[in-house]
Design a protein around this motif. Sequence first.
Motif, short mmCIF file in Angstrom:
data_model
loop_
_atom_site.label_atom_id
_atom_site.label_comp_id
_atom_site.label_asym_id
_atom_site.label_seq_id
_atom_site.Cartn_x
_atom_site.Cartn_y
_atom_site.Cartn_z
N MET A 1 56.24 20.18 59.22
CA MET A 1 55.64 21.29 59.22
C MET A 1 55.38 21.39 60.94
SD MET A 1 56.58 23.22 56.96
CE MET A 1 55.96 24.77 57.08
N ALA A 2 54.69 20.60 61.23
CA ALA A 2 54.29 20.51 62.64
C ALA A 2 55.35 20.37 63.75
CB ALA A 2 53.23 19.36 62.90
N LEU A 3 56.35 19.54 63.43
CA LEU A 3 57.43 19.41 64.34
C LEU A 3 58.68 20.47 64.14
CD1 LEU A 3 57.58 15.69 64.32
CD2 LEU A 3 56.64 17.09 66.10
N LYS A 4 58.72 21.30 63.06
CA LYS A 4 59.53 22.34 62.72
C LYS A 4 60.03 23.23 63.72
CE LYS A 4 60.84 25.18 58.58
NZ LYS A 4 60.51 25.59 57.26
N GLY A 5 59.16 23.71 64.59
CA GLY A 5 59.79 24.43 65.58
C GLY A 5 60.39 23.70 66.99
N HIS A 6 60.52 22.55 66.77
CA HIS A 6 60.98 21.54 68.20
C HIS A 6 62.54 21.37 67.64
CE1 HIS A 6 57.09 21.71 70.07
NE2 HIS A 6 56.68 21.20 68.92
N LYS A 7 63.48 22.00 68.01
CA LYS A 7 64.90 21.80 67.54
C LYS A 7 65.42 20.34 67.95
CE LYS A 7 66.50 26.65 67.24
NZ LYS A 7 67.72 27.46 67.77
N ARG A 8 65.10 19.87 69.04
CA ARG A 8 65.39 18.60 69.55
C ARG A 8 64.82 17.32 69.21
NH1 ARG A 8 69.22 18.95 73.45
NH2 ARG A 8 69.65 21.24 74.35
N ILE A 9 63.47 17.60 68.65
CA ILE A 9 62.90 16.52 67.72
C ILE A 9 63.11 16.39 66.41
CG2 ILE A 9 60.56 15.50 67.37
CD1 ILE A 9 59.73 17.14 69.69
N PRO A 10 63.57 15.22 65.64
CA PRO A 10 64.00 15.24 64.35
C PRO A 10 62.70 15.07 63.39
CG PRO A 10 64.28 13.19 65.60
CD PRO A 10 64.02 14.16 66.54
N GLY A 11 62.10 16.00 63.39
CA GLY A 11 60.80 15.91 62.43
C GLY A 11 61.00 15.53 61.17
N ILE A 12 62.03 15.88 60.36
CA ILE A 12 62.30 15.16 59.16
C ILE A 12 62.44 13.72 59.05
CG2 ILE A 12 63.60 15.16 57.13
CD1 ILE A 12 64.14 18.13 57.50
N LEU A 13 63.28 13.27 60.05
CA LEU A 13 63.45 11.82 60.55
C LEU A 13 62.18 11.02 60.66
CD1 LEU A 13 65.35 9.45 60.52
CD2 LEU A 13 65.69 10.03 62.99
#
Length: 591
Positions: free
Chosen positions: A221-233
């Motif tokens: 959820m913290a990285l969800k808004g960053h399209k270029r950062i693979p938050g799920i990975l």
Amino acid sequence: MSDLDSSSSAPEPGRIARRVAGAGQGRWARWLPGLNTLRHYQIAWLRNDIVAGLVLTTMLVPVGIAYAVASGVPGIYGLYATIIPLLAYALFGPSRILVLGPDSSLAAVILAVILPLSGGDPYRAVALAGMMAIVSGVVCILAGIARLGFITELLSKPIRYGYMNGIALTVLISQLPKFFGFKIETEGPLRNLWAIATAVLHGKTNWVTFAVGAATLVVIMALKGHKRIPGILIAVAGATLFVGVLDLATKYGISVLGELPQGMPAFAIPWITSADIVPVLIGGCAVALVSFADTSVLSRVYAARSRTYVDPNQEMVGLGVANLAAGFFQGFPISSSSSRTPVAEAAGAKTQLSGVVGALAVALLLMVAPNLLQDLPNSALAAVVIASAIGLIEITDLRRIYRIQRWEFWLSIACTVGVAVFGAIEGIGLAILLAVIEFLWDGWRPYSAVLGRADEVQGFHDIKRFPNARLIPGLVLFRWDAPLFFANAELFNDRVLDAVATSPTPVRWVVVAAEPMTSVDVTSADMLAELDETLRAAGIELCLAEMKDPVKDKLKRFGLFSQFGETAFFPTIDTAVDSYLAVYPVVREGD
């Protein structure tokens, strides 16, 4: 912004439409858009597509596994349902960068069908899910060939919101047991919620499992808004390393994915029993409706961004072929992804080659390193699905709807409650039923008005909106703001007679301002004939003004022209009024 946005690489919709219909390639270009893209592929796009495909892979693997588990089948089949559909859609799909695969919006529908039928047998669950994909694929393909791409527009926005909110709630509840580290008997969303609360209160929670899942969810959820950062990975890889290095599966009983079988999915016919046919058919049709509704919206959004044209009927065919391929290659129903498509776009994808690269990369993982994810905790997979379910929930626009049209807001809430109480399949039926009721209600009790001359504006207007409007003695101008059909025919009759009865002067003519009447059926035509006879018996002539030609054609077929006479039809209200005043000149002097 991608290179497709430039004028040199993004033909206007008109050019694309002409190209599709062009001589010598029209048929193949329509049914195999991928070949057309390949013919016009620019080598400058290759690097972007490869990079985007590799970036996309970082989401395809964890998300595919998570949605498979959420759908009630082993995680490996989520990867099978990722590889083959992406390859199929690259050939048959019209959208340049749309990414297809397992999706959270379908998980509850699939689970609702296969869970009670499979009896806990994973192979039976896979067969049932595979046959659902085949049914969905066939339905989509036939609908696309029949050019029925408009059918998903029959569900209004509030009803779609209500259904998706209900699905999101159902999916979220289904993942909570994995998230807390215990099991419950599945009986339905609300009963499950009660069982989960009871289990938590009785101390059945595995707090280490919960901590891993919660940490994964927070990172996503913290990285969800960053399209270029693979938050799920990042979240899933971190959870896998943490559990594997500390051996938490052994020490604290954390449930993990385990070893995945090596190799590619094989062609297999998903055999089911005769007792399974009806629920699988219903579930497959429900999946087709939901998946195409999602896909058509997402496809239009990205087509608008790249200034390209996407044929909704071919979109249905592409989605159908992808589902058909999934069903025959050990997969389950798939849809477009609103989370993976933006990743592909942000990574610079130009064409469906990015999806092909992603599919091949996932296949390579299964061939070379299938055990790489064996320590992946199930609570982390649950966190992936929960994050996606949260993303499905619509609140902001429902607040707007509540402010401007409260009955539609409550219609949406009713749909959400229906899905949560009765389940996903029944919820789709309820959504369709509510859509039909909403449509009929709007047409059943439409607005109507008696018109008069208003000094402040030209023409004739509703006397309720313009209280000072002057009525023409002996003339009733009546407007009906809806198609005329069986459900509102008697109401039309009653309101016309009420307008005659409440006229301040004896009525000689009734002129119906018929421009809003876009259709007339047999029932309403018979009602018009009876109304005309009733008014004639009272010495009143019934006329129609501004009626559209297609509606006139229907009245001719119904035989009403011969009853009314050509002189009863006027091109405008003004000509009808002038004709009335020409017949009754005394009225003109007093008007």
